[in-house]
Design a protein around this motif. Structure first.
Motif, PDB file in Angstrom:
ATOM      1  N   ASN A   1      10.514 -15.042   1.086  1.00 60.90           N
ATOM      2  CA  ASN A   1      10.899 -13.623   1.164  1.00 60.90           C
ATOM      3  C   ASN A   1      12.416 -13.481   1.051  1.00 60.90           C
ATOM      4  O   ASN A   1      12.914 -12.561   0.386  1.00 60.90           O
ATOM      5  CB  ASN A   1      10.456 -13.016   2.501  1.00 60.90           C
TER       6      ASN A   1
ATOM      7  N   ASP B   1      19.020 -13.969   5.347  1.00 57.82           N
ATOM      8  CA  ASP B   1      19.442 -13.952   3.943  1.00 57.82           C
ATOM      9  C   ASP B   1      20.616 -13.014   3.772  1.00 57.82           C
ATOM     10  O   ASP B   1      21.070 -12.390   4.735  1.00 57.82           O
ATOM     11  CB  ASP B   1      18.273 -13.567   3.035  1.00 57.82           C
TER      12      ASP B   1
ATOM     13  N   THR C   1       3.578  -4.159   0.711  1.00 64.41           N
ATOM     14  CA  THR C   1       4.569  -4.876  -0.119  1.00 64.41           C
ATOM     15  C   THR C   1       5.391  -3.886  -0.928  1.00 64.41           C
ATOM     16  O   THR C   1       4.905  -2.802  -1.247  1.00 64.41           O
ATOM     17  CB  THR C   1       3.876  -5.888  -1.056  1.00 64.41           C
ATOM     18  N   THR C   2       6.620  -4.261  -1.197  1.00 66.50           N
ATOM     19  CA  THR C   2       7.462  -3.425  -2.065  1.00 66.50           C
ATOM     20  C   THR C   2       7.645  -4.133  -3.408  1.00 66.50           C
ATOM     21  O   THR C   2       8.391  -3.685  -4.256  1.00 66.50           O
ATOM     22  CB  THR C   2       8.839  -3.207  -1.418  1.00 66.50           C
ATOM     23  N   LYS C   3       6.906  -5.245  -3.481  1.00 62.45           N
ATOM     24  CA  LYS C   3       7.092  -6.067  -4.701  1.00 62.45           C
ATOM     25  C   LYS C   3       6.092  -5.665  -5.771  1.00 62.45           C
ATOM     26  O   LYS C   3       5.073  -5.033  -5.485  1.00 62.45           O
ATOM     27  CB  LYS C   3       6.943  -7.547  -4.343  1.00 62.45           C
TER      28      LYS C   3
ATOM     29  N   GLY D   1       3.825  -9.873  -5.182  1.00 61.75           N
ATOM     30  CA  GLY D   1       3.572  -9.904  -3.726  1.00 61.75           C
ATOM     31  C   GLY D   1       2.198  -9.348  -3.388  1.00 61.75           C
ATOM     32  O   GLY D   1       1.742  -8.411  -4.026  1.00 61.75           O
ATOM     33  N   LEU D   2       1.583 -10.015  -2.391  1.00 65.79           N
ATOM     34  CA  LEU D   2       0.279  -9.532  -1.915  1.00 65.79           C
ATOM     35  C   LEU D   2       0.431  -8.656  -0.670  1.00 65.79           C
ATOM     36  O   LEU D   2      -0.465  -7.929  -0.287  1.00 65.79           O
ATOM     37  CB  LEU D   2      -0.605 -10.727  -1.541  1.00 65.79           C
ATOM     38  N   GLY D   3       1.578  -8.763  -0.040  1.00 61.06           N
ATOM     39  CA  GLY D   3       1.787  -8.025   1.236  1.00 61.06           C
ATOM     40  C   GLY D   3       1.054  -8.674   2.388  1.00 61.06           C
ATOM     41  O   GLY D   3       0.773  -8.053   3.405  1.00 61.06           O
TER      42      GLY D   3
ATOM     43  N   LEU E   1       3.866 -11.774   5.766  1.00 62.39           N
ATOM     44  CA  LEU E   1       4.362 -11.523   7.133  1.00 62.39           C
ATOM     45  C   LEU E   1       3.213 -11.282   8.110  1.00 62.39           C
ATOM     46  O   LEU E   1       3.279 -11.699   9.263  1.00 62.39           O
ATOM     47  CB  LEU E   1       5.328 -10.342   7.148  1.00 62.39           C
TER      48      LEU E   1
HETATM   49  P1  ADP Z   1       5.152  -9.970  -0.057  1.00 56.31           P
HETATM   50  O1  ADP Z   1       6.269 -10.960   0.012  1.00 56.31           O
HETATM   51  O2  ADP Z   1       3.968 -10.492  -0.757  1.00 56.31           O
HETATM   52  O3  ADP Z   1       5.572  -8.629  -0.457  1.00 56.31           O
HETATM   53  P2  ADP Z   1       5.373 -10.085   2.770  1.00 56.31           P
HETATM   54  O4  ADP Z   1       4.451  -9.701   3.854  1.00 56.31           O
HETATM   55  O5  ADP Z   1       5.930 -11.437   2.841  1.00 56.31           O
HETATM   56  O6  ADP Z   1       4.663  -9.798   1.404  1.00 56.31           O
HETATM   57  O7  ADP Z   1       6.575  -9.075   2.787  1.00 56.31           O
HETATM   58  C1  ADP Z   1       6.326  -7.717   2.889  1.00 56.31           C
HETATM   59  C2  ADP Z   1       7.511  -6.945   2.448  1.00 56.31           C
HETATM   60  O8  ADP Z   1       8.576  -7.081   3.354  1.00 56.31           O
HETATM   61  C3  ADP Z   1       8.108  -7.293   1.211  1.00 56.31           C
HETATM   62  O9  ADP Z   1       7.409  -6.696   0.110  1.00 56.31           O
HETATM   63  C4  ADP Z   1       9.523  -6.816   1.334  1.00 56.31           C
HETATM   64  O10 ADP Z   1       9.617  -5.483   0.939  1.00 56.31           O
HETATM   65  C5  ADP Z   1       9.798  -6.970   2.723  1.00 56.31           C
HETATM   66  N1  ADP Z   1      10.596  -8.150   3.021  1.00 56.31           N
HETATM   67  C6  ADP Z   1      10.119  -9.314   3.510  1.00 56.31           C
HETATM   68  N2  ADP Z   1      11.150 -10.175   3.695  1.00 56.31           N
HETATM   69  C7  ADP Z   1      12.277  -9.542   3.312  1.00 56.31           C
HETATM   70  C8  ADP Z   1      13.686  -9.893   3.264  1.00 56.31           C
HETATM   71  N3  ADP Z   1      14.110 -11.124   3.638  1.00 56.31           N
HETATM   72  N4  ADP Z   1      14.568  -8.973   2.805  1.00 56.31           N
HETATM   73  C9  ADP Z   1      14.132  -7.752   2.405  1.00 56.31           C
HETATM   74  N5  ADP Z   1      12.851  -7.353   2.464  1.00 56.31           N
HETATM   75  C10 ADP Z   1      11.919  -8.226   2.902  1.00 56.31           C
END
Ligand code: ADP
Length: 625
Positions: free
Chosen positions: A522, A552, A571-573, A578-580, A583
């Motif tokens: 991430n 980061d 997810t914002t990806k 990203g699967l969301g 985390l």
């Molecule tokens: P994914 O990585 O598949 O999107 P995650 O559950 O790992 O799913 O993350 C969820 C969301 O949290 C991400 O889509 C992102 O928007 C945000 N995120 C996670 N880690 C970070 C980070 N280090 N910096 C900024 N945003 C983050």
């Protein structure tokens, strides 16, 4: 209404007192009534008795005067007053008669009221020659044949009862014969009286009495005219005639009266009390204008009444006390009964409640058991789902990594192809040294590939989930190794800050590595496009927890993203990137370890994710892959 105790006591005492007073009063009145009635009966009886005896006494002398008319001497004397011998004979005769009869005097008057012969002819104060025509007994005898009169003698002031009879021949009244009877003689009949008794004459003057001092007192006030008349007739020979001092208190039936006699005089001597309260009963004496009065002493009745009243009061008081005691006992028993009933009721109620509660409890228990079973089932399902999710997450990571891994494996494979081809050729040329070098190189590459696949295998492997001490730094190294390809591609740098002493966390190594891979991934995603992305990993410990932070230098978290970080499938990806789940799964794993995972922004910019997991008690233990 409940009355206060002292007030109730006062009321009760007052009530009982009133009862005792009423009982005493009634007893006194009834006793008094009975006593008076008895006394009245006795009084009537006495009256009869005394009257009869007095009548008999008087009757003894009643015919005395008339019998003198039968005496020749007397008649001769009346015929021829001057004859001396006759007079002497008659005088002697009367004297003897008087002596024998025990009377006071016997005398004969001519028709003008002059005494011509008398029993006391010898005495100096003899009646002979006296004119007694003014005496009522003379007039009565002349007018009606007989006369009776009580009076005090004018000559010797001796009280007596005069009985007179006219002495007649065929045509006219020749004279009057008189007998004077002493009161003592009459009173003889009363020698046995037990109570004061008196005889009042027509004027209300006491002429006979068992109490000597009462004689010649008056029963009622005398007016002037009567007194004048007494002066004329010399009836009481000018005696003082003091009032007896009888005061009437109440009148009863049959002419009975309750009277009070004035206090007795000092010198009065009597066998019975003559002062105080009496029941006076009177009755006329037949043949006379007199009235006989008997006085019965009331004191005795009063005394008996008082004694009876005291007995009644004491009895009533005792009865009241017994009544109160019985009542108290009854109330005490009632109270006890009521208390017992109340206790029984309370007991029943308690038992009922206990039964109810027991029923409720068993119902609740059953429900709880159901719920526990349900929960266990749900937990099992959840754990299975979570395991599935973890597994899915791993597969997703593997999917993501597969391109890199393929590239990573392709390179050594191509190198292997070349090296093995070259090795054959070098063997053919008998260049064994170069061939050996190539084979050694092949061996190294195979080892490297083995490491990569081994790590993947280990990552994809479903862990047992049993916690054990894990060296956190080693977990970070393994995670970094997994990401080596990507780090290199993206020219990323991992900066690790660990204390000297190894940190052991109580968890599962594979799963911890999965979380770290996720966090670093991430971080790299957040810094995509940066020429020299840098991830800072720091670790530390408190007394009970191991803390690990991954920081980061990306754009950090917006408020919206921060609030939804751990939502599954948030997810914002871009799609496919990203699967969301990363985390969400990571937080689940850390929670399973009994720790926490939080995400936030670093004050200096960029995001920072911090996890805390319980420290392993055995800090010497080594981590297990
Ligand atoms: P994914 O990585 O598949 O999107 P995650 O559950 O790992 O799913 O993350 C969820 C969301 O949290 C991400 O889509 C992102 O928007 C945000 N995120 C996670 N880690 C970070 C980070 N280090 N910096 C900024 N945003 C983050």
């Amino acid at each position: 209404m409940r009355i206060r105790r002292p007030l109730r006591f006062a009321l009760l005492s007052l009530g009982l007192l009133s009862l005792v007073a009423a009982a005493s009063f009634i007893t006194y009145r009834i006793s008094q009534q009975i006593g008076i009635t008895e006394l009245q009966a006795m009084g009537r009886h006495r009256l009869d008795l005394y009257a009869t005896s007095l009548e008999r006494e008087i009757d003894k002398y009643a015919y005395f005067p008339s019998t003198l008319g039968l005496e020749k001497g007397v008649l001769a004397l009346l015929d021829d007053k001057g004859h001396r011998n006759v007079t002497t004979d008659v005088n002697n005769y009367l004297e003897q008669l008087n002596d024998r009869a025990g009377t006071l005097a016997i005398y004969v008057m001519d028709n003008l009221g002059r005494v011509i012969a008398s029993s006391n002819w010898r005495r100096a104060d003899s009646y002979v020659g006296e004119d007694l025509s003014f005496r009522p007994y003379f007039r009565d005898a002349v007018e009606s044949g007989n006369g009776r009169f009580f009076g005090i003698g004018t000559t010797r002031s001796e009280p007596g009862y005069y009985l007179s009879s006219a002495l007649r021949d065929d045509r006219r009244t020749l004279g009057v014969a008189v007998v004077k009877v002493s009161l003592d003689q009459l009173e003889k009949s009363w020698s046995t009286v037990e109570a004061p008794v008196l005889v009042g004459d027509e004027n209300g003057v006491v002429i006979l009495s068992s109490v000597p001092d009462w004689k010649f007192t008056t029963l009622r006030p005398l007016d002037e005219r009567t007194r004048k008349a007494f002066d004329r007739t010399l009836q009481y020979n000018q005696r003082a005639l003091q009032p007896l001092g009888v005061r009437e208190i109440a009148t009863l039936d049959y002419g009975a009266r309750i009277v009070r006699m004035a206090r007795e005089k000092q010198e009065m001597v009597s066998v019975y009390p003559v002062a105080g309260q009496f029941l006076a009963q009177s009755q006329p004496l037949p043949g006379t204008p007199w009235t006989l009065t008997v006085f019965s002493q009331l004191e005795q009745v009063n005394d008996i009444s008082v004694i009876r009243t005291i007995v009644a009061a004491v009895t009533t008081t005792l009865m009241c006390i017994v009544g109160v005691m019985i009542n108290q006992r009854r109330r005490h028993l009632e109270d006890r009964l009521a208390a017992r009933e109340a206790l029984q009721k309370a007991n029943d109620e308690l038992e009922r409640k206990v039964q109810e509660r027991t029923a409720d409890l068993s119902a609740a228990n059953e429900q709880l058991q159901d719920e526990v079973a349900e929960r266990t089932r749900a937990e099992r399902t959840l754990r299975a789902a979570q395991d599935e999710l973890v597994q899915a997450g791993k597969l997703a990571v593997i999917g993501q990594l597969s391109a890199g891994i393929a590239h990573e494996l392709n390179q050594p494979l191509a190198a292997l192809r070349t090296l093995s081809g070259n090795a054959i050729r070098f063997l053919e040329r008998r260049d064994e040294t170069t061939a050996r070098h190539n084979l050694e190189r092949i061996g190294q590459l195979v080892d490297r590939m083995g490491v990569i696949t081994g790590q993947l295998k280990a990552f994809a492997h479903k862990s047992s989930g049993r916690p054990s001490p894990v060296d956190v730094q080693q977990a970070v190294s393994h995670a970094t190794a997994l990401l080596e390809q990507r780090l290199r591609t993206e020219n990323a740098e991992i900066e690790v800050d660990f204390p000297e002493q190894p940190l052991y966390a109580l968890c599962n190594a594979i799963r911890l590595e999965q979380v770290i891979v996720n966090l670093i991934g991430n971080a790299l995603d957040a810094m995509a496009g940066q020429t020299q992305p840098r991830v800072e990993i720091a670790a530390g410990r408190s007394k009970t927890m191991i803390r690990l932070s991954v920081r980061d230098h990306g754009n950090g978290l917006t408020a919206d993203v921060e609030s939804r970080l751990f939502e599954p499938f948030f997810t914002t990806k871009e799609a496919g990137v990203g699967l969301g789940l990363g985390l969400a799964i990571s937080a689940g794993i850390i929670n399973d370890f009994g720790g926490t995972l939080v995400g936030g922004n670093d004050p200096q910019g960029g995001a920072v994710f911090t996890l805390e997991i319980p420290i392993a008690a055995d800090s010497n233990s080594s981590s297990k892959p």
